[in-house]
Design an enzyme around this catalytic site. Structure first.
Site, PDB file in Angstrom:
ATOM      1  CB  ILE A 261      -0.877   0.098   1.268  1.00 21.79           C
ATOM      2  CG1 ILE A 261      -1.557  -1.207   1.609  1.00 21.79           C
ATOM      3  CG2 ILE A 261      -1.900   1.198   1.129  1.00 21.79           C
ATOM      4  CD1 ILE A 261      -2.190  -1.185   2.993  1.00 21.79           C
ATOM      5  CB  SER A 262       2.198   3.181   2.015  1.00 14.30           C
ATOM      6  OG  SER A 262       3.208   3.894   2.681  1.00 14.30           O
ATOM      7  CB  THR A 263       7.311   2.296  -0.473  1.00  8.30           C
ATOM      8  OG1 THR A 263       6.470   1.540  -1.320  1.00  8.30           O
ATOM      9  CG2 THR A 263       8.557   1.535  -0.180  1.00  8.30           C
ATOM     10  N   GLY A 264       7.368   3.977   2.569  1.00  9.75           N
ATOM     11  CA  GLY A 264       7.901   5.206   3.141  1.00  9.75           C
ATOM     12  C   GLY A 264       9.379   5.055   3.382  1.00  9.75           C
ATOM     13  CB  SER A 267       7.287   1.597   7.712  1.00  6.65           C
ATOM     14  OG  SER A 267       6.304   2.508   7.273  1.00  6.65           O
ATOM     15  CB  VAL A 268       7.309  -1.524   3.169  1.00 10.01           C
ATOM     16  CG1 VAL A 268       6.511  -1.904   1.933  1.00 10.01           C
ATOM     17  CG2 VAL A 268       8.664  -1.014   2.759  1.00 10.01           C
ATOM     18  CE  LYS A 296       4.573   2.231  10.241  1.00  6.16           C
ATOM     19  NZ  LYS A 296       3.980   3.414  10.876  1.00  6.16           N
ATOM     20  CG  ASP A 412       4.837  12.207  11.713  1.00  4.50           C
ATOM     21  OD1 ASP A 412       4.914  13.369  11.251  1.00  4.50           O
ATOM     22  OD2 ASP A 412       5.064  11.200  11.024  1.00  4.50           O
TER      23      ASP A 412
END
Ligand code: ADP
Ligand code: MN
Length: 524
Positions: A261-264, A267-268, A296, A412
């Site tokens: 869903i997301s790659t930061g 974290s992924v 996560k 955050d």
């Protein structure tokens, strides 16, 4: 070598299993000596469970303690070598499984000219394989059982036969047959019809065109496969993480991991469909897994975490442990921190993901969204002015609850970490960096959160939205009266300093800030 002899009796090594040796097993003759560990043993579910169990208890002592979450203690031994061992066992098991699968595939297809591939059911994908053994196997034995007879071999000198019976390697019929037979060397997915089994003669031209096509198809499918691999498991997911995820699916806890869903930077996040959590000992389901989960994975590459030290180093909850830990464990602590913070929020009734399980640096929680589509972030969603106002009051309330009931500052908080779910509720996520207000920088973090929230809603047209200083006071109940940002910030820092001095003098932390009630005890 006598060419006639060769033609009449081709060398054994070259021959396929035709009627000439009906009893010959393409897998080789079974060995008489019994193996120390039979395939049946390896395949037995019992043994698999035992191995899994052994490995789980060795590698994930924290998993058992997830629900209430006492922090991992000093007994938390480094199990990396156990993990390697487990990995090896698992791979061994997978390989055996694949071997069995190949046997089944062969049995299933029998002599049929149309075969069904079991390739997708293999445990060890060639990409994952640590040896080339599988790939070699894959190519060499796949079609063995139903390999068509090889055409007559033409020796190097280019012809066979004698006198007027001579046939050269250019003979049209021989060539045609040979070409037809060679089609079987194309990738298995490449459809060649029944040609191989018939007395079909392909001209060189046709064969070459087919060959070209087959190769480009093969390359294309390899590329596609590679892409698929990368889109799911790549990025932060190293082999150890993959093993962890794999186990979650293998144990049935997760049904499938559908994708990223997301790659930061840190974290992924993956989406997964939940399965069943079955207790190893009782074999009973003892935990409801949400139908959809977010996984996560905290990145184990450490660079990104360096600038986050201040969040955790000064957190008294982690202080004693921090100095003793190696970087890998510090990453795990982030995951652990997120878990504890989410649990606190959950207990206070703040809309946030529900923790499912924590394993090392991998946190599984409920998925906010539906049908694989995550709820949009506030920054991405266009709200009506009415919804915007509703969202603002929700956020204000949540910030107060977070501070007062959970004894936490998000640290955050912004439109990036608030999701607008089902078109009506703001959900808070991403709380690995959240700290208690008494954290040496806790109030500064809170002020920053307030600035983000205030600016977002003021820009979004919510006229009722408090400014950052008002919001700070409303959340913390600290009546800082400074009417400009610089003084306000100075007062915040003075308060933090006072608290630090207090901690220095009296040892443990104290909640020196006024609050409506005692912070919840979280068993720490
Ligand atoms: P990061 O530290 O990378 O910002 P987040 O926890 O914010 O990590 O997750 C990144 C993104 O993944 C989020 O913006 C959100 O889109 C998605 N996400 C994270 N957790 C969930 C969840 N529980 N449900 C749905 N989406 C999630
Ligand atoms: Mn985030």
């Amino acid at each position: 070598m006598d060419p006639v002899g060769v033609a009449a009796a081709p060398p054994r090594a070259e021959a396929g299993p035709g009627p000439a040796w009906p009893s010959k097993c393409p897998w080789g003759a079974p060995k008489a000596a019994p193996m120390s560990c039979s395939l049946a043993d390896v395949m037995s579910e019992q043994l698999a469970k035992e191995l899994q169990l052994e490995e789980e208890s060795a590698a994930f002592p924290e998993a058992a303690a997830v629900a209430e979450g006492p922090f991992i203690t000093g007994e938390n031994i480094d199990t990396s070598s156990d993990l390697m061992l487990a990995q090896m066992l698992q791979m061994e098991f997978d390989r055996e499984y694949d071997a069995q699968l190949r046997r089944e595939e062969k049995k299933f297809n029998g002599d049929s000219k149309v075969s069904i591939s079991f390739e997708n059911y293999r445990k060890v994908h060639p990409f994952d394989s640590d040896s080339s053994e599988d790939e070699v196997d894959w190519q060499d034995t796949r079609h063995d059982p139903y390999r068509a007879d090889k055409p007559t071999i033409t020796p190097k000198k280019g012809f066979i036969g004698k006198g007027k019976d001579i046939t050269t390697k250019h003979d049209e019929v021989v060539c045609g047959r040979k070409n037809t037979a060679r089609m079987e060397n194309f990738a298995p997915e490449f459809q060649v019809g029944d040609g191989i089994g018939m007395d079909l003669k392909l001209s060189n031209q046709v064969f070459n065109a087919l060959k070209q096509h087959a190769y480009s198809e093969e390359r294309r499918s390899a590329r596609l496969h590679e892409k698929k691999e990368h889109s799911t498991a790549e990025k932060a997911v190293d082999p150890k993480t993959r093993l962890l995820l794999y186990k979650m699916v293998n144990s049935g806890m997760l049904e499938t991991i559908t994708g990223c869903i997301s790659t930061g930077k840190e974290s992924v996040v993956f989406h997964a469909y939940g399965g069943k959590y079955v207790h190893y000992f009782t074999n009973e389901e003892d935990k409801i897994i949400p139908p959809e989960c977010a996984i996560k994975v905290f990145k184990t590459t450490l660079n990104e975490f360096k600038n986050r030290d201040k969040y955790i180093k000064d957190d008294y909850r982690f202080k004693d442990r921090f100095s003793k830990l190696n970087p890998r464990k510090i990453i795990r602590m982030w995951a652990e921190k997120e878990m504890h913070n989410l649990t606190r929020m959950q207990n206070a009734g703040i809309p946030c993901p529900q923790v499912v399980i924590l394993k090392k640096h991998v946190l599984v929680m409920s998925f906010i969204g539906q049908d694989q589509a995550p709820a949009p972030k506030l920054k991405d969603v266009k709200l009506s002015s009415e919804d915007m106002k509703k969202a603002y009051y929700q956020v204000l309330n949540m910030m107060q609850q977070l501070y007062k009931e959970c004894n936490l500052v998000h640290a955050d908080l912004s439109e990036y970490n608030m999701l607008w779910h089902e078109g009506k509720v703001v959900w808070l996520i991403d709380v690995s960096q959240s700290v208690e207000p008494t954290h040496p920088h806790g109030l500064e973090f809170l002020f920053r959160d307030c600035r983000n929230v205030s600016q977002f809603f003021q820009k979004g047209g919510v006229t009722e939205a408090l400014n950052e200083r008002e919001l700070f006071n409303a959340v913390s109940n600290l009546n800082i009266t400074a009417d400009n940002e610089v003084d306000f910030q100075a007062e915040i820092e003075a308060l933090e300093k006072m608290n630090e001095d207090h901690v220095q003098k009296h040892g443990k932390k104290v909640s020196m800030f006024p609050s409506d009630g005692d912070p919840p005890s979280c068993g720490e």
